[in-house]
Design an enzyme around this catalytic site. Sequence first.
Site, mmCIF file in Angstrom:
data_model
loop_
_atom_site.group_PDB
_atom_site.id
_atom_site.type_symbol
_atom_site.label_atom_id
_atom_site.label_comp_id
_atom_site.label_asym_id
_atom_site.label_seq_id
_atom_site.Cartn_x
_atom_site.Cartn_y
_atom_site.Cartn_z
ATOM 1 C CE LYS A 115 -1.670 1.688 3.202
ATOM 2 N NZ LYS A 115 -2.844 2.147 4.527
ATOM 3 C CG ASP A 134 -7.070 3.549 2.108
ATOM 4 O OD1 ASP A 134 -8.312 3.506 1.813
ATOM 5 O OD2 ASP A 134 -7.581 5.310 2.600
#
Length: 206
Positions: A115, A134
Amino acid sequence: MAEILLRLDTLYPNAACALTHDGPWQLLVATILAAQCTDKRVNQVTPGLFRKYPTPHDFAAVRLEVLAQDIHSTGFFNNKAKSIVGAAQGVVSAFGGEVPRIMEEMLTIPGAARKTANVVLGTAYGIASGIVVDTHVQRLSARLDLTKNSDPVKIEQDLIKIVPREKWILFAHQLILHGRALCQARNPKCAECGLNTVCYARDKTA
Ligand code: SF4
């Protein structure tokens, strides 16, 4: 998907990263600090932090307990200090102090999971290597029926199959903004939502 993208473009044409930063290294640090913390709080801490430690070399040399104090207000400061110093040492020793531009290389940096790597590559370098997943992207992808998976890595794989590559970076910013503005985890504001007629989420409120 095309309709969702069209509406997101209308609703959030200029969606962008909310973390203040100047360059990829600062964004990498800010992203690590943003875990379990608001972007607003991170933005209060980073200007002073980057004045004190202007380069990755400075972060690589700092003692963990000193850095932990500097970033105390962002929470989980011991782990974050460890990640930042680890990342700095990785960037300095393996990449001459410059954050790499390739996903595989990014993933070798301690503290930079997929991420974080997607955030830095997409926002700081404009390189679409994947889609940032996220907590907002995770929740909204499920509500908008874009995935049946709950694991972020699998969600990303689902999304990159249906979102055109040129939209990967903007799309994540748009979902994050929408998740913050209206499509919150509890009591989403569906009556005000521009995606309402293309959303079939079970927990819709209107
Ligand atoms: S209609 Fe409700 S659940 Fe669906 S995207 Fe909009 S705010 Fe989220």
